[in-house]
Write a protein that holds these residues in place. Structure first.
Motif, short mmCIF file in Angstrom:
data_model
loop_
_atom_site.label_atom_id
_atom_site.label_comp_id
_atom_site.label_asym_id
_atom_site.label_seq_id
_atom_site.Cartn_x
_atom_site.Cartn_y
_atom_site.Cartn_z
N MET A 1 0.73 -1.25 -0.08
CA MET A 1 0.05 -0.01 0.01
C MET A 1 0.95 1.30 0.15
SD MET A 1 -3.03 -1.12 2.57
CE MET A 1 -2.08 -2.38 3.83
N ASP A 2 0.20 2.33 -0.44
CA ASP A 2 1.05 3.73 -0.41
C ASP A 2 0.49 4.50 0.54
OD1 ASP A 2 2.63 5.90 -1.09
OD2 ASP A 2 1.19 6.53 -2.71
N ILE A 3 1.14 4.45 1.82
CA ILE A 3 0.47 4.94 3.09
C ILE A 3 1.20 6.19 3.53
CG2 ILE A 3 -0.23 4.62 5.48
CD1 ILE A 3 -0.29 1.51 4.64
N PRO A 4 0.87 7.46 3.46
CA PRO A 4 1.35 8.83 3.67
C PRO A 4 1.84 8.50 5.17
CG PRO A 4 -0.54 9.23 2.46
CD PRO A 4 -0.57 7.91 2.91
N GLY A 5 2.73 9.21 5.74
CA GLY A 5 3.08 9.31 7.07
C GLY A 5 2.31 9.91 8.15
N HIS A 6 1.15 10.73 7.78
CA HIS A 6 0.04 11.06 8.41
C HIS A 6 -1.01 10.18 8.47
CE1 HIS A 6 -1.19 12.59 4.37
NE2 HIS A 6 -2.42 12.48 4.99
N GLU A 7 -0.91 9.12 8.10
CA GLU A 7 -2.26 7.97 7.95
C GLU A 7 -1.58 6.70 8.47
OE1 GLU A 7 -3.69 7.47 3.92
OE2 GLU A 7 -4.30 9.89 3.71
N THR A 8 -2.76 5.87 8.82
CA THR A 8 -2.35 4.62 9.46
C THR A 8 -3.46 3.61 8.91
OG1 THR A 8 -1.90 3.18 11.41
CG2 THR A 8 -3.77 4.66 11.57
N VAL A 9 -3.10 2.24 8.95
CA VAL A 9 -4.16 1.39 8.54
C VAL A 9 -4.64 0.49 9.59
CG1 VAL A 9 -4.31 -0.84 7.20
CG2 VAL A 9 -2.86 1.16 6.18
N VAL A 10 -5.77 0.28 9.77
CA VAL A 10 -6.46 -0.81 10.63
C VAL A 10 -7.36 -1.61 9.91
CG1 VAL A 10 -6.70 1.20 12.42
CG2 VAL A 10 -8.79 0.67 11.14
N GLU A 11 -7.58 -2.95 10.72
CA GLU A 11 -8.11 -3.94 9.86
C GLU A 11 -9.66 -4.25 10.80
OE1 GLU A 11 -6.69 -8.53 8.42
OE2 GLU A 11 -5.34 -7.40 10.01
N ILE A 12 -10.41 -4.82 10.10
CA ILE A 12 -11.65 -5.06 10.45
C ILE A 12 -12.07 -6.44 9.81
CG2 ILE A 12 -12.33 -2.86 11.27
CD1 ILE A 12 -14.46 -2.83 8.90
N PRO A 13 -12.72 -7.06 10.49
CA PRO A 13 -13.28 -8.44 9.90
C PRO A 13 -14.42 -8.02 8.46
CG PRO A 13 -14.12 -8.65 12.27
CD PRO A 13 -13.50 -7.30 11.81
N ARG A 14 -14.49 -8.94 7.73
CA ARG A 14 -15.25 -8.80 6.46
C ARG A 14 -16.56 -8.69 6.87
NH1 ARG A 14 -14.48 -12.10 1.03
NH2 ARG A 14 -16.01 -10.69 -0.37
N HIS A 15 -17.29 -9.44 7.95
CA HIS A 15 -18.74 -9.20 8.17
C HIS A 15 -18.89 -7.70 8.74
CE1 HIS A 15 -16.97 -10.98 12.04
NE2 HIS A 15 -17.58 -9.93 12.49
N MET A 16 -18.17 -6.84 9.04
CA MET A 16 -18.22 -5.61 9.70
C MET A 16 -18.77 -4.52 8.70
SD MET A 16 -17.38 -5.25 13.11
CE MET A 16 -17.14 -3.63 13.11
N VAL A 17 -18.55 -4.94 7.18
CA VAL A 17 -19.07 -3.95 6.25
C VAL A 17 -20.55 -3.74 6.31
CG1 VAL A 17 -17.17 -4.42 4.81
CG2 VAL A 17 -19.33 -5.63 4.30
N GLN A 18 -21.43 -4.53 7.11
CA GLN A 18 -22.60 -4.47 7.28
C GLN A 18 -23.27 -3.15 8.01
OE1 GLN A 18 -24.64 -6.87 10.23
NE2 GLN A 18 -22.35 -7.58 11.23
N PHE A 19 -21.96 -2.59 8.42
CA PHE A 19 -22.47 -1.30 9.21
C PHE A 19 -22.33 -0.01 8.37
CE2 PHE A 19 -21.12 -4.37 12.52
CZ PHE A 19 -22.35 -4.36 13.32
N PHE A 20 -21.63 -0.45 7.24
CA PHE A 20 -21.44 0.65 6.25
C PHE A 20 -22.68 1.17 5.40
CE2 PHE A 20 -17.23 -0.45 7.02
CZ PHE A 20 -16.53 0.82 7.36
N GLN A 21 -23.41 1.87 5.60
CA GLN A 21 -24.73 2.21 4.85
C GLN A 21 -24.70 2.06 3.45
OE1 GLN A 21 -25.90 6.15 6.36
NE2 GLN A 21 -26.10 5.34 8.63
N GLU A 22 -23.80 2.70 2.65
CA GLU A 22 -23.76 2.57 1.22
C GLU A 22 -23.63 0.96 0.79
OE1 GLU A 22 -21.85 4.70 2.83
OE2 GLU A 22 -22.49 6.53 2.38
#
Length: 76
Positions: A45-66
């Motif tokens: 991944m191309d992650i700028p210094g001011h950003e970070t990456v977190v991981e969540i389980p696939r089944h959690m996408v149910q909480f994203f309205q779109e």
């Protein structure tokens, strides 16, 4: 600013994480998850210094309205 808790991982053993929030003022999502520290995956991944990456389980996408809207109506 009012954060709206959209959902916690129902399978979390401690019940505290991961969690998905909506910031209704900024119209953005905030995701609490496990910090990714695996150099091999981070290197893909191309992650700028001011950003970070977190991981969540696939089944959690149910909480994203779109995602829910697309699942219900593929023409959205």
């Amino acid at each position: 600013m009012a954060l709206i808790k959209l959902g916690k991982d129902p399978e979390s053993p401690s019940g505290g994480s991961p969690t998905v929030y909506l910031d209704d003022e900024k119209d953005t999502y905030l995701v609490q998850g496990w910090r990714v520290e695996d150099d091999e995956r981070l290197g893909q991944m191309d992650i700028p210094g001011h950003e970070t990456v977190v991981e969540i389980p696939r089944h959690m996408v149910q909480f994203f309205q779109e995602v829910k809207k697309r699942d219900e109506d593929p023409d959205v």
